[in-house]
Design an enzyme around this catalytic site. Structure first.
Site, PDB file in Angstrom:
ATOM      1  N   ASP A 132      52.526  -0.024 -13.094  1.00 43.72           N
ATOM      2  CA  ASP A 132      53.639  -0.895 -12.683  1.00 43.72           C
ATOM      3  C   ASP A 132      54.175  -0.407 -11.337  1.00 43.72           C
ATOM      4  O   ASP A 132      54.084   0.770 -11.016  1.00 43.72           O
ATOM      5  CB  ASP A 132      54.786  -0.804 -13.706  1.00 43.72           C
ATOM      6  N   ARG A 182      47.664  -6.712  -9.549  1.00 44.41           N
ATOM      7  CA  ARG A 182      48.653  -7.661 -10.068  1.00 44.41           C
ATOM      8  C   ARG A 182      49.617  -8.016  -8.928  1.00 44.41           C
ATOM      9  O   ARG A 182      50.178  -7.124  -8.296  1.00 44.41           O
ATOM     10  CB  ARG A 182      49.446  -7.033 -11.218  1.00 44.41           C
TER      11      ARG A 182
HETATM   12  C1  LIG Z   1      53.069  -9.668 -16.160  1.00 44.65           C
HETATM   13  C2  LIG Z   1      54.185  -9.292 -15.266  1.00 44.65           C
HETATM   14  C3  LIG Z   1      54.270  -7.994 -14.794  1.00 44.65           C
HETATM   15  C4  LIG Z   1      55.281  -7.633 -13.910  1.00 44.65           C
HETATM   16  N1  LIG Z   1      55.286  -6.377 -13.391  1.00 44.65           N
HETATM   17  C5  LIG Z   1      56.204  -6.070 -12.442  1.00 44.65           C
HETATM   18  C6  LIG Z   1      56.170  -4.817 -11.758  1.00 44.65           C
HETATM   19  O1  LIG Z   1      55.326  -3.953 -12.008  1.00 44.65           O
HETATM   20  N2  LIG Z   1      57.120  -4.590 -10.812  1.00 44.65           N
HETATM   21  C7  LIG Z   1      58.095  -5.517 -10.491  1.00 44.65           C
HETATM   22  O2  LIG Z   1      58.910  -5.266  -9.595  1.00 44.65           O
HETATM   23  N3  LIG Z   1      58.153  -6.690 -11.149  1.00 44.65           N
HETATM   24  C8  LIG Z   1      57.246  -6.983 -12.104  1.00 44.65           C
HETATM   25  N4  LIG Z   1      57.309  -8.201 -12.732  1.00 44.65           N
HETATM   26  C9  LIG Z   1      58.521  -9.058 -12.564  1.00 44.65           C
HETATM   27  C10 LIG Z   1      58.390  -9.982 -11.390  1.00 44.65           C
HETATM   28  O3  LIG Z   1      58.431  -9.250 -10.193  1.00 44.65           O
HETATM   29  C11 LIG Z   1      59.527 -11.021 -11.377  1.00 44.65           C
HETATM   30  O4  LIG Z   1      60.761 -10.390 -11.303  1.00 44.65           O
HETATM   31  C12 LIG Z   1      59.538 -11.943 -12.589  1.00 44.65           C
HETATM   32  O5  LIG Z   1      58.246 -12.244 -13.010  1.00 44.65           O
HETATM   33  C13 LIG Z   1      60.226 -13.255 -12.222  1.00 44.65           C
HETATM   34  O6  LIG Z   1      59.513 -13.920 -11.181  1.00 44.65           O
HETATM   35  P1  LIG Z   1      58.697 -15.294 -11.361  1.00 44.65           P
HETATM   36  O7  LIG Z   1      57.480 -15.173 -10.523  1.00 44.65           O
HETATM   37  O8  LIG Z   1      58.437 -15.565 -12.766  1.00 44.65           O
HETATM   38  O9  LIG Z   1      59.627 -16.361 -10.661  1.00 44.65           O
HETATM   39  P2  LIG Z   1      61.171 -16.751 -10.778  1.00 44.65           P
HETATM   40  O10 LIG Z   1      61.611 -16.880  -9.363  1.00 44.65           O
HETATM   41  O11 LIG Z   1      61.948 -15.890 -11.705  1.00 44.65           O
HETATM   42  O12 LIG Z   1      61.088 -18.182 -11.442  1.00 44.65           O
HETATM   43  C14 LIG Z   1      60.429 -19.217 -10.721  1.00 44.65           C
HETATM   44  C15 LIG Z   1      60.323 -20.458 -11.579  1.00 44.65           C
HETATM   45  O13 LIG Z   1      59.556 -20.156 -12.764  1.00 44.65           O
HETATM   46  C16 LIG Z   1      60.042 -20.953 -13.847  1.00 44.65           C
HETATM   47  N5  LIG Z   1      60.554 -20.070 -14.897  1.00 44.65           N
HETATM   48  C17 LIG Z   1      60.843 -18.774 -14.781  1.00 44.65           C
HETATM   49  N6  LIG Z   1      61.257 -18.301 -15.957  1.00 44.65           N
HETATM   50  C18 LIG Z   1      61.259 -19.327 -16.824  1.00 44.65           C
HETATM   51  C19 LIG Z   1      61.589 -19.454 -18.182  1.00 44.65           C
HETATM   52  N7  LIG Z   1      62.034 -18.448 -18.893  1.00 44.65           N
HETATM   53  N8  LIG Z   1      61.464 -20.657 -18.746  1.00 44.65           N
HETATM   54  C20 LIG Z   1      61.027 -21.726 -18.056  1.00 44.65           C
HETATM   55  N9  LIG Z   1      60.695 -21.643 -16.740  1.00 44.65           N
HETATM   56  C21 LIG Z   1      60.803 -20.470 -16.144  1.00 44.65           C
HETATM   57  C22 LIG Z   1      61.168 -21.796 -13.288  1.00 44.65           C
HETATM   58  O14 LIG Z   1      60.632 -23.021 -12.872  1.00 44.65           O
HETATM   59  C23 LIG Z   1      61.634 -20.987 -12.093  1.00 44.65           C
HETATM   60  O15 LIG Z   1      62.288 -21.753 -11.140  1.00 44.65           O
HETATM   61  C24 LIG Z   1      56.280  -8.591 -13.573  1.00 44.65           C
HETATM   62  C25 LIG Z   1      56.201  -9.891 -14.042  1.00 44.65           C
HETATM   63  C26 LIG Z   1      55.162 -10.253 -14.863  1.00 44.65           C
HETATM   64  C27 LIG Z   1      55.084 -11.671 -15.322  1.00 44.65           C
END
Ligand SMILES: Cc1cc2nc3c(=O)[nH]c(=O)nc-3n(C[C@H](O)[C@H](O)[C@H](O)COP(=O)(O)OP(=O)(O)OC[C@H]3O[C@@H](n4cnc5c(N)ncnc54)[C@H](O)[C@@H]3O)c2cc1C
Length: 306
Positions: A132, A182
């Site tokens: 991560d 990732r």
């Molecule tokens: C598998 C995985 C591993 C990760 N590992 C790390 C890491 O190592 N380090 C790190 O800093 N971050 C990590 N993250 C977190 C990541 O950086 C983001 O903070 C988090 O994923 C939210 O970003 P998003 O791309 O989903 O977009 P967001 O900007 O949160 O959401 C964009 C759009 O997605 C849709 N959406 C989002 N959530 C929902 C929901 N609950 N229900 C319906 N629609 C929704 C909506 O349309 C929203 O407008 C990880 C995330 C994932 C999925």
């Protein structure tokens, strides 16, 4: 202001007791965390794998401050990997590891040695490890440790955060054959000097990075719940002729499960990030505090299963 309130709450044992015993919290926790014990993690992994999903397991906890804590985290991962192999849940299940949980904050060598032991155990179990990525002050150290680990364990995965200005360049570096990367937006509160601040700039950076990874020789892991970015990922897979075994989508446990199932139905590889362990209170509160926008992120997840 909101961040200050959440951070204060995250340090208060009174608030923790209140939150931990509230019925609402139990629902939230059950939605986002597999449970407290390794057996809970195995049970949830089995269900996800039976639904056609791949899994990456995260033993909750970070920022350890003693060698004993760091070694205990390592030992938990070693036990987990043994149990996953015995349950024939590998290679569908791999593990995600935070170097700060292995001692990175006070002894980088210790974190490296602990991570190396976990990579060796993962290899013996027939699976892989992804490191991560935490806040930007750890990026260089994490990528250095990754490079050392990859000498013996080339399948060790990296995480790059699209909100960091440096990430396009890191993507170019890491888009080499066999390199598992990732790509996520990034979850920490970062200063403007190192990170894009607006959602629009972060999204644009994500697309530039996605293009580099999908057109490169590595194995991209597109971690996002964002429908537009998922659609762009699907488009680039067609454009760059990437079969489902040459990249994957990743989402968090409990977030957009129906979308995860849809993508599996379309024939894509989808990996669910599955946290487990006692430290769920800190996990949820830190996510909220690091980026108050995540408050909406968790709230949306409670009202929507789409
Ligand atoms: C598998 C995985 C591993 C990760 N590992 C790390 C890491 O190592 N380090 C790190 O800093 N971050 C990590 N993250 C977190 C990541 O950086 C983001 O903070 C988090 O994923 C939210 O970003 P998003 O791309 O989903 O977009 P967001 O900007 O949160 O959401 C964009 C759009 O997605 C849709 N959406 C989002 N959530 C929902 C929901 N609950 N229900 C319906 N629609 C929704 C909506 O349309 C929203 O407008 C990880 C995330 C994932 C999925």
């Amino acid at each position: 202001m909101l961040r200050t309130v959440i951070l204060a709450a995250s340090r208060s044992t009174r608030v923790e007791r209140l939150v931990a015993t509230a019925p609402f919290s139990r629902d939230v926790v059950r939605r986002f965390v597999a449970g407290a014990k390794t057996d809970d993690a195995l049970r949830a992994t089995r269900e996800l794998v039976d639904d056609g999903l791949a899994v990456t397991l995260d033993n909750l906890g970070e920022d350890t401050v003693t060698g004993e804590q760091a070694n205990a985290t390592r030992d938990e991962y070693l036990a987990l990997l043994r149990m996953l192999a015995e349950a024939t849940l590998t290679p569908a299940a791999e593990v995600s590891v935070k170097l700060s949980a292995l001692g990175q904050g006070f002894d980088e060598q210790l974190a490296y040695h602990n991570a190396r032991a976990i990579c060796a155990a993962a290899e013996a179990a027939g699976t892989t490890v992804t490191l991560d990525m935490e806040d930007h002050t750890t990026t260089d150290s994490t990528l250095d440790i990754l490079a050392k680990l990859r000498k013996d364990h080339p399948s060790t995965g990296a995480v790059l955060q699209a909100y960091l200005r440096r990430t396009e360049s890191d993507c170019r570096e890491l888009a080499a054959a066999g390199s598992r990367v990732r790509l996520c937006k990034g979850a920490y509160r970062e200063p403007e000097s190192v990170a894009y601040q607006s959602a629009r700039d972060v999204d644009r950076s994500y697309v530039r990075c996605l293009n580099i990874l999908m057109s490169g020789d590595g194995y991209p892991m597109l971690a996002t719940h964002d429908p537009r970015l998922i659609a762009i990922g699907e488009d680039r897979a067609r454009w760059f002729d990437r079969d489902p075994d040459r990249f994957e989508f990743q989402m968090l446990y409990g977030i957009r499960p129906e979308e995860q199932a849809r993508l599996v139905g379309e024939g894509y590889t989808v990996r669910t990030y599955l946290p487990y362990g006692d430290d769920w209170y800190g996990y949820l509160m830190r996510r909220l505090a690091e980026r108050p926008a995540n408050l909406a992120f968790f709230a949306r997840a409670l009202v929507s299963r789409k």
